[in-house]
Structure formats: structure tokens, C-alpha cells
Design an enzyme around this catalytic site. Structure first.
Site, PDB file in Angstrom:
ATOM      1  N   CYS A 151      -4.112   6.203  -2.554  1.00 46.27           N
ATOM      2  CA  CYS A 151      -4.755   4.920  -3.508  1.00 46.27           C
ATOM      3  C   CYS A 151      -4.869   5.691  -4.740  1.00 46.27           C
ATOM      4  O   CYS A 151      -5.273   6.923  -4.825  1.00 46.27           O
ATOM      5  CB  CYS A 151      -6.420   4.923  -2.841  1.00 46.27           C
ATOM      6  N   ASP A 190       0.774  -1.163  -0.003  1.00 43.07           N
ATOM      7  CA  ASP A 190       0.202  -0.054  -0.079  1.00 43.07           C
ATOM      8  C   ASP A 190       0.756   1.362   0.012  1.00 43.07           C
ATOM      9  O   ASP A 190       0.458   2.360  -0.428  1.00 43.07           O
ATOM     10  CB  ASP A 190      -1.060   0.103   1.303  1.00 43.07           C
ATOM     11  N   ASN A 243      -0.573   6.604   4.540  1.00 43.24           N
ATOM     12  CA  ASN A 243      -1.130   5.780   5.699  1.00 43.24           C
ATOM     13  C   ASN A 243      -0.449   6.382   6.979  1.00 43.24           C
ATOM     14  O   ASN A 243       0.219   7.145   7.261  1.00 43.24           O
ATOM     15  CB  ASN A 243      -0.624   4.315   5.548  1.00 43.24           C
TER      16      ASN A 243
END
Length: 312
Positions: free
Chosen positions: A254, A26, A263
Site C-alpha cells: 500500500c 493492488d 498480498n
């Protein structure tokens, strides 16, 4: 050796937590600069050496959608060469049965799928309707479970959606239960665009509890867009959740939600947990060193406040 916060324990918080490290997947998926496969393998290896486990390594998604992770097979092959069977314990994201087939080929044992609590994001991220995503996940999860794999279910847009606005808690619970009913071993609730606040976190966890979902089935995945990630984590701790997703150095975002910034930084989370006396088994200095090393490769400072403070 870094400075350490004073330890001041608080009643009612968990004694220990698991940090689910997502930086290699991610954290890197939104990078514009292509990162060498060997650097990614170094990153995963360094994070493991710091005591982080699980470390999510990559995603078997079509390279057209996430070009930064186009080398997923090459990365996992290199990690198997370096780490042996330990590499096959690293979780990977699989969007569908084709991704699962690639995980099977490499003998991997832990996979994750990525769903949405909203119709619009299911369409943008998965090219599926809200209901269609579950139909897509069903055979993937059934095959993975039949093969003895563990399956993690990510649920995005749990606190807000940039196209649909606020997301009803009942809708999030419905979507989450559908993933659990399909066989997910753990459900990670994502604040994809970072709009959640502490009260909202507690209310959502309470709604899952009322629906028969225990806190040990849940993980929390916060983004720090509005600076709320640590406050939301503390609210989650108070509610009894013991698994938290985090990304070394605070990298991430994203590709399909441009308002989704970094994050929760693993180092920032570690600093708070150390101050609360909550066990986690991770070496903060090693993670911070890794984030500084990666920032040098990316050509920009780490977004993590703790990494910046320790460097100064």
C-alpha cells in the site's frame, strides 16, 4: 506440469471458492519502476487465460497519488480492443465520482471503492475524515448502482493500523455495515499490514454474523507481512467465507502504509486449496508461469513460496 499436493479433504470447509485476483491493480500499484501498458494488458490477459475471474484490472485514481496506475484509461482501452465486451466485465477501483465518470466513459460494469476502518488511514489514503469518506462514497455508489453496476467495498485496516494500533472489532463491523448499507454488493475485509491471526479472523467474521452480515457478503484480503496469510485464510474457510483476494506472485503493498508488504500469493493459495480438495477453477501452472514472466520484467524473483518451489 507442476507437482501437486496430496488431496486430504477436511470436514466443514466450503466445496468451492472464488479467487478475486488483485495483482494487476493492488499488486502493481506500489512498484517503483514504470511498467509498460502493454505488459499490464498481457498480465491481465494471461491471468484470465489461467481461469482467474474476477481479475481487477486497474484503478481510476489521480496519477499524482498512484503514478504506477496513471495509464488506467489507456490500459482499459487496450483491453477492450483485445478482449471486446469481456474487458468491460473487469472490475476497476474508483475512489470517487471522477473515477466513476471515467469508468462510465469506457462502459465498464463493475467498480470498487476503498474505505478505511480508522480515522488516520482515511485521512492519509483518502484525504477524508472517517465519517467524511462515507459522505464521499454515497453519491459514487448511488450513481453506480443506478447505472446497474456492481459495487465492491474494500475496507482497510480491519486488523490493525500502523498509526492507531489494534482496531476494535466493533469499529470494523460499524464501518463495514456502513459500506453495505450504502449499497456495496460485497465487502472485502483487509488486513492491510498483515498483523491478523487466525483467532482474530474468526472473531471478526463472527461479529459480522452477529450484526446480520452473512459470510456470502464477505471476502477476505490478507497480506503476508508476518507469514500469517494462509493460516488466516484457513480460519476464514472454517468460518464459511468463500471469496479470497490474492495477487499473482504475491506482489503488492500500500503506498500509504509502508509496513504493508505483499498480498497473499495466488499460487500459495491455490496450492493449499488443491491440497484440501476445494474447487477454484484456476490453472496453477499458468499462474506460476505468469508470475515468473512478470518477475523477469520487474527484475527480481517472485515473493511467492510456491513459485520459487516450482522453479527449483
Amino acid at each position: 506440469m507442476s507437482d501437486l499436493p496430496a488431496v486430504v479433504r477436511q470436514d466443514g470447509l466450503p466445496a468451492s471458492v472464488t479467487i478475486y485476483e488483485v495483482g494487476a491493480r493492488d499488486g502493481l500499484q506500489n512498484e517503483q519502476t514504470t511498467i509498460d501498458t502493454g505488459i499490464k494488458a498481457d498480465l491481465v490477459t494471461r491471468l484470465l487465460d489461467a481461469g482467474l475471474s474476477p481479475v481487477e484490472a486497474t484503478s481510476f485514481v489521480h496519477p499524482r497519488w498512484v503514478p504506477q496506475l496513471a495509464d488506467a484509461k489507456e490500459l482499459m482501452t487496450e483491453l477492450v480492443g483485445r478482449l471486446g465486451e469481456r474487458a468491460r466485465e473487469l472490475p476497476v477501483l474508483v475512489p470517487n465520482e471522477k473515477g466513476l465518470d471515467r469508468a462510465f466513459e469506457l462502459g465498464l460494469r463493475h467498480v470498487a471503492i476503498f474505505g478505511s476502518a480508522t480515522e488516520t488511514f482515511a485521512n492519509k489514503n483518502l484525504n477524508q475524515s472517517y465519517d467524511g469518506q462515507f459522505a464521499m462514497f454515497e453519491p459514487t455508489m448511488a450513481r453506480a448502482k443506478h447505472a446497474g453496476m456492481t459495487v465492491r467495498g474494500y475496507l482497510s485496516m480491519c486488523f490493525g493500523d500502523p498509526w492507531e494500533g489494534q482496531v476494535e472489532i466493533a469499529k470494523v463491523v460499524e464501518a463495514g455495515k456502513r459500506l453495505l448499507d450504502l449499497g456495496a454488493d460485497q465487502l472485502s475485509l483487509g488486513d492491510t499490514i498483515g498483523v491478523g491471526t487466525a483467532g482474530h479472523v474468526k472473531q471478526l467474521i463472527g461479529a459480522f454474523a452477529a450484526a446480520g452480515v452473512s459470510t456470502d457478503q464477505l471476502a477476505l484480503h490478507f497480506h503476508d507481512t508476518y507469514g500469517q496469510a494462509l493460516a488466516n485464510t484457513y480460519a476464514g474457510l472454517e468460518a464459511g467465507v468463500t471469496t479470497y483476494d490474492a495477487s499473482a506472485g504475491g506482489l503488492g503493498g500500500c503506498p500509504y502504509a509502508k509496513s504493508a508488504t505483499g498480498n497473499l500469493a495466488t499460487e500459495d493459495l491455490l496450492w493449499m486449496l488443491d491440497g484440501l480438495g476445494i474447487e477454484h477453477g484456476v490453472d496453477l501452472d499458468k499462474v506460476a508461469d505468469t508470475s515468473r514472466w512478470l518477475a523477469d520484467h520487474l527484475g527480481r524473483p517472485s515473493p511467492s513460496a510456491v513459485v520459487r518451489a516450482l522453479r527449483s
